[in-house]
Design an enzyme around this catalytic site. Structure first.
Site, PDB file in Angstrom:
ATOM      1  CB  CYS A   2      -0.871   0.034   1.235  1.00  0.00           C
ATOM      2  SG  CYS A   2      -1.929  -1.403   1.410  1.00  0.00           S
ATOM      3  NE  ARG A  33       5.532   1.472  -1.491  1.00  0.00           N
ATOM      4  CZ  ARG A  33       6.498   1.278  -0.616  1.00  0.00           C
ATOM      5  NH1 ARG A  33       7.691   1.782  -0.852  1.00  0.00           N
ATOM      6  NH2 ARG A  33       6.298   0.606   0.479  1.00  0.00           N
ATOM      7  CD1 TRP A  88       0.821  -3.961  -2.723  1.00  0.00           C
ATOM      8  CD2 TRP A  88      -0.494  -5.496  -3.669  1.00  0.00           C
ATOM      9  NE1 TRP A  88       1.472  -4.469  -3.802  1.00  0.00           N
ATOM     10  CE2 TRP A  88       0.696  -5.414  -4.408  1.00  0.00           C
ATOM     11  CE3 TRP A  88      -1.473  -6.398  -4.090  1.00  0.00           C
ATOM     12  CZ2 TRP A  88       0.936  -6.194  -5.525  1.00  0.00           C
ATOM     13  CZ3 TRP A  88      -1.229  -7.175  -5.211  1.00  0.00           C
ATOM     14  CH2 TRP A  88      -0.042  -7.064  -5.910  1.00  0.00           C
ATOM     15  CG  ASN A 115       0.252   2.181   3.758  1.00  0.00           C
ATOM     16  OD1 ASN A 115      -0.772   2.255   3.106  1.00  0.00           O
ATOM     17  ND2 ASN A 115       1.393   2.735   3.386  1.00  0.00           N
ATOM     18  N   GLY A 116      -0.824  -1.228   6.515  1.00  0.00           N
ATOM     19  CA  GLY A 116      -0.577  -2.126   7.648  1.00  0.00           C
ATOM     20  C   GLY A 116      -1.820  -2.930   7.967  1.00  0.00           C
ATOM     21  CD  GLU A 571      17.661 -15.630 -17.043  1.00  0.00           C
ATOM     22  OE1 GLU A 571      17.616 -15.697 -18.283  1.00  0.00           O
ATOM     23  OE2 GLU A 571      17.607 -14.566 -16.417  1.00  0.00           O
ATOM     24  CE  LYS A 575      19.888 -11.795 -16.365  1.00  0.00           C
ATOM     25  NZ  LYS A 575      18.628 -12.252 -16.850  1.00  0.00           N
ATOM     26  CD  GLU A 578      21.417  -9.565 -19.366  1.00  0.00           C
ATOM     27  OE1 GLU A 578      20.966  -8.676 -20.086  1.00  0.00           O
ATOM     28  OE2 GLU A 578      20.693 -10.376 -18.755  1.00  0.00           O
ATOM     29  CG  HIS A 594      26.457 -35.952 -27.585  1.00  0.00           C
ATOM     30  ND1 HIS A 594      26.635 -37.191 -28.145  1.00  0.00           N
ATOM     31  CD2 HIS A 594      25.493 -36.112 -26.644  1.00  0.00           C
ATOM     32  CE1 HIS A 594      25.799 -38.058 -27.585  1.00  0.00           C
ATOM     33  NE2 HIS A 594      25.101 -37.416 -26.662  1.00  0.00           N
ATOM     34  CE  LYS A 694      14.118  -4.110 -17.566  1.00  0.00           C
ATOM     35  NZ  LYS A 694      14.696  -5.418 -17.227  1.00  0.00           N
TER      36      LYS A 694
HETATM   37  C1  F6R Z   1      18.053 -10.354 -20.125  1.00  0.00           C
HETATM   38  C2  F6R Z   1      17.014  -9.497 -20.658  1.00  0.00           C
HETATM   39  C3  F6R Z   1      16.568  -9.698 -22.043  1.00  0.00           C
HETATM   40  C4  F6R Z   1      15.044  -9.664 -22.118  1.00  0.00           C
HETATM   41  C5  F6R Z   1      14.570  -9.719 -23.568  1.00  0.00           C
HETATM   42  C6  F6R Z   1      13.072  -9.778 -23.647  1.00  0.00           C
HETATM   43  O1  F6R Z   1      18.345 -10.043 -18.807  1.00  0.00           O
HETATM   44  O2  F6R Z   1      16.534  -8.625 -19.985  1.00  0.00           O
HETATM   45  O3  F6R Z   1      17.053 -10.898 -22.556  1.00  0.00           O
HETATM   46  O4  F6R Z   1      14.547 -10.755 -21.378  1.00  0.00           O
HETATM   47  O5  F6R Z   1      15.043  -8.600 -24.254  1.00  0.00           O
HETATM   48  O6  F6R Z   1      12.499  -8.642 -23.056  1.00  0.00           O
HETATM   49  P1  F6R Z   1      10.997  -8.632 -22.595  1.00  0.00           P
HETATM   50  O7  F6R Z   1      10.839  -9.645 -21.528  1.00  0.00           O
HETATM   51  O8  F6R Z   1      10.769  -7.230 -22.118  1.00  0.00           O
HETATM   52  O9  F6R Z   1      10.181  -8.976 -23.808  1.00  0.00           O
END
Ligand code: F6R
Ligand code: UD1
Length: 699
Positions: A2, A33, A88, A115-116, A571, A575, A578, A594, A694
């Site tokens: 909240c 949030r 929430w 809140n709470g 995954e 990570k 990147e 293989h 992003k």
């Molecule tokens: C890796 C990462 C990217 C996204 C990808 C898809 O950490 O952030 O590989 O996962 O570009 O992005 P979305 O999920 O926003 O479609």
């Protein structure tokens, strides 16, 4: 989670519409949030009246509702108090009647945002119902508003004239639990009470005038007032109560002046106050803030801020400092963390909980996804499910494909959006296409969505960003409710996507008797996940050591996993690549012999996932192949005793055990931490790795 926002202007003339904008903007700064409904209250035209607006969903929906109402937007207020809230759901579903502000009675003599959780609200509610109060919401908060009125009325009946803070002291004596709250009342026009216990609340002060001192004195009750503070009634609530034994009449004169707000000439000066549960919504207005402490009662009147407490404790310095926030908004939102990525990794106990919140009934082992419920039968009739995504979102599909197939008995294909489009893969009307995306704006995924829509397939989104293109363009879907993810490397979105996909599989299979036991096992497992993630996060120190010793200065890192853990390997490797710029590869352990085995020597760092599932013996044999070639892998497992020849390993990272199909939720956490610390050690700007954005809105 909240959020509270309040705004008081004193001798600062504002039209009503601007006050509404300040309140809704304040709420929007708290949106990150997460919440499910919102509301606000401002003063009406008739003296003592209030305008209350409440709506489920986003603040944007609340704004729309306000726009649609007929009232005088231009009305000017020289002094005014407005309160607002994002909720929430805890006690009571996200329905309009349960939104805050909650009111004491139809004319809203007292309005509360809170809140709470008030733990003794049932007792208070019963007591007030016995006294004739009619409750309209399912919230615990409503009992606070009604209690304010009850105590106020009783005092008046006894000819006791209390001021607002004295009244609140009596109200708070009756409450158990936690709160951050604001109270507005028609009996105390242009006054506001803000108080907290276990839930944050701060006050921003904006004034052209320099404050006389940069602190506010804490005021304590005098002896006569002390006598009026009666004990809690909760214990006696169901019988007769001693609540509000007649009180001594009290002098209503203000006895103090707040030194900080005294002007040179004694003439009142314009000032604005902003109350919030989070500095993020205050910094745009002022950097001068005061953080309330538990049990502080802040009272605003006549342009002054007073802080009261019911009693003086040893060690209380008797002042609250008005600090200057040096932080910018981004820093505030980062909390105590250096990077958004760290914050988001450590937020996963809450974000995973939020994904499930209101959707899983853990007692009856039932899953209810509001966004899918009317589509479930169409999805069940499909011949094939195609999951389409990119990057991390693609890995969440790989991680859940197997449990999807097991529970739904519908064939599932997982596709990388770009490759799916490159191949012009055939799609039919009886296919269901699931698009998984954190941002909901990834160009490749959107193009694939359009491609599938054009071919008549049913489209389902699994998206974090509400209102994004994928969320809007799909036929139906599930918001993962992880809250905004700001770090470029996706962390909390992965675990929430994973859970959302498992919940979809659980929903689709809830008509299958043969799957009942398995479903119960998974739902019980999901319940424990947030707490178990908390446990895994404790590995941070061990991970940090590994990253600054054995893994430091390495050129490459291999990750081995199979079955459910293949996704963890992929995954984890993504990570690491990147954000630490170290080459890393996720390999299906069965594929080792293989070809990849040729890379193994005593130098190459290897991380293997060897948690307990049906494939555990096979993973152990892959580890044996590595150690036989002098490789010294780091092993992620449930118990060191599971691992033969542990002395040949570089390190063991122990994670709690969960159901096989959920283990990836825990196993990925150490990898997120490893990638983070490798990057920090290399002085890489973790939140903005080179060459990456992003949201990838280009093909
Ligand atoms: C890796 C990462 C990217 C996204 C990808 C898809 O950490 O952030 O590989 O996962 O570009 O992005 P979305 O999920 O926003 O479609
Ligand atoms: C919804 C509300 C939530 C409220 C709850 C109360 C929104 C965004 N969610 O949550 O605030 O607490 O009801 O019952 O207002 N959808 C798509 N594609 C997607 C994702 C979602 O079409 O990729 C659609 C869904 O089919 C649904 C709507 O968007 O119609 C909201 O989805 P979701 O937020 O998952 O629904 P609830 O959890 O019910």
């Amino acid at each position: 989670m909240c959020g509270i926002f309040g705004y008081c202007n004193y001798l600062v003339e504002k039209p009503r519409e601007e006050i509404i904008d300040i309140l809704t903007d304040g709420l929007q700064k708290l949106e990150y949030r997460g919440y499910d409904s919102a509301g606000l209250a401002i003063s009406g035209d008739a003296p003592g009246s209030a305008l209350i607006f409440r709506e489920t969903g986003k603040v944007a929906a609340l704004k729309q509702k306000i726009i649609a109402q007929d009232f005088d937007r231009k009305a000017l207020f020289n002094s005014h108090v407005g309160i607002a809230h994002t909720r929430w759901a805890t006690h009571g579903e996200p329905l309009e009647k349960n939104c805050h502000p909650q009111k004491s009675d139809p004319t809203a003599e007292f309005l509360v945002v809170h809140n709470g959780i008030i733990t003794n609200y049932q007792d208070i509610k019963t007591l007030l119902q016995n006294k004739g109060f009619v409750f309209e919401s399912d919230t615990d908060t409503e009992c606070i508003a009604k209690l304010c009125k009850h105590i106020y009325d009783t005092n008046i009946k006894n000819n006791v004239d209390l001021d607002f803070q004295q009244l609140m002291k009596q109200v708070l004596l009756e409450l158990e639990g936690s709160y951050g709250m604001l109270v507005k009342s028609s009996h105390f026009p242009n006054e506001l009470i803000g108080t907290r216990k276990g839930s944050p609340l701060l006050i921003g002060v904006k004034s052209d005038q320099k404050l006389k001192v940069d602190f506010v004195d804490v005021e304590f009750p005098d002896v006569s007032e002390q006598q009026t503070l009666s004990p809690h009634f909760a214990a006696t609530a169901t019988t007769s109560n001693n609540l509000l034994a007649p009180l001594t009449a009290h002098d209503h004169l203000r006895q103090s002046q707040s030194r900080a707000f005294l002007s040179e000439d004694g003439v009142p000066k314009p000032v604005e106050f902003f109350f919030s549960s989070d500095p993020a919504s205050v910094v745009q207005h002022t950097k001068k803030v005061l953080f309330l402490e538990d049990d502080d009662i802040a009272h605003i009147y006549d342009g002054e801020l007073h802080i009261h407490r019911a009693k003086k404790e040893a060690g209380d310095l008797g002042i609250r400092n008005i600090q200057t926030l040096e932080m910018e908004l981004a820093q505030i939102m980062k909390g105590p963390y250096k990077h958004f990525m760290a914050k988001e990794i450590f937020e996963q106990p809450e974000s995973t909980f939020n994904t499930m919140r209101g959707r899983i009934d853990f007692v009856n082992h039932a899953v209810r996804l509001g966004g899918l419920k009317s589509w479930l039968s169409s999805i069940r009739r499909s011949k094939r499910i195609i999951m389409i995504a990119c990057g991390t979102s693609y890995h969440s599909c790989i991680a859940t494909r197997s449990i999807f197939e097991e529970l739904t008995e519908i064939p599932v294909v997982v596709e990388l959006a770009s490759d799916f489009l490159d191949r012009k893969s055939p799609v039919f009307r009886d296919d269901v296409c699931v698009f998984v995306s954190q941002s909901g704006e990834t160009a490749d995924t959107i193009l694939a969505l359009q491609y599938c829509s054009d071919r008549g397939a049913l489209t389902v989104g699994v998206v974090n960003s509400v209102g994004s293109s994928i969320s809007r363009q799909t036929n139906c879907g599930v918001h993962i409710n992880a809250g905004p993810e700001i770090g470029v490397a996706s962390t909390k979105a992965y675990t929430s996507q994973y859970i959302a996909l498992v919940m979809i599989a659980l929903s689709l299979s809830d008509d299958r008797i043969s799957k009942t036991q398995r479903r119960i096992e998974i739902i019980d497992g999901l319940k424990k996940i947030p707490q178990q993630i908390k446990e895994v996060l404790k590995l941070e120190d061990t991970v940090k050591d590994l990253c600054s010793s054995s893994l430091n200065d390495q050129k490459s890192l291999l990750l081995l996993g199979r079955g459910y853990q293949y996704a963890s390997a992929l995954e984890g490797a993504l990570k690491i690549k990147e954000i630490s710029y170290m080459h890393s590869e996720g390999v299906l352990a069965g594929e080792l012999k293989h070809g990849v085995l040729a890379l193994v020597d005593d130098q190459l760092p290897i991380i293997a996932f060897a948690t307990r599932d049906s494939l555990f013996p096979k993973v152990m044999s892959a580890i044996a192949q590595v150690t036989a070639r002098s490789g010294r892998p780091i092993v992620i497992c449930n118990d060191e005793n599971d691992i033969a020849d542990a002395q040949k390993l570089l390190a063991i990272l122990k994670v709690p055990t969960t159901v096989d199909c959920l283990q990836g939720l825990l196993n990925i956490i150490p990898l997120q931490l490893i990638s983070y610390w490798l990057a920090v050690n290399r002085n890489i700007n973790v939140d903005f790795p080179r060459n990456l954005a992003k949201s990838v809105t280009v093909e």
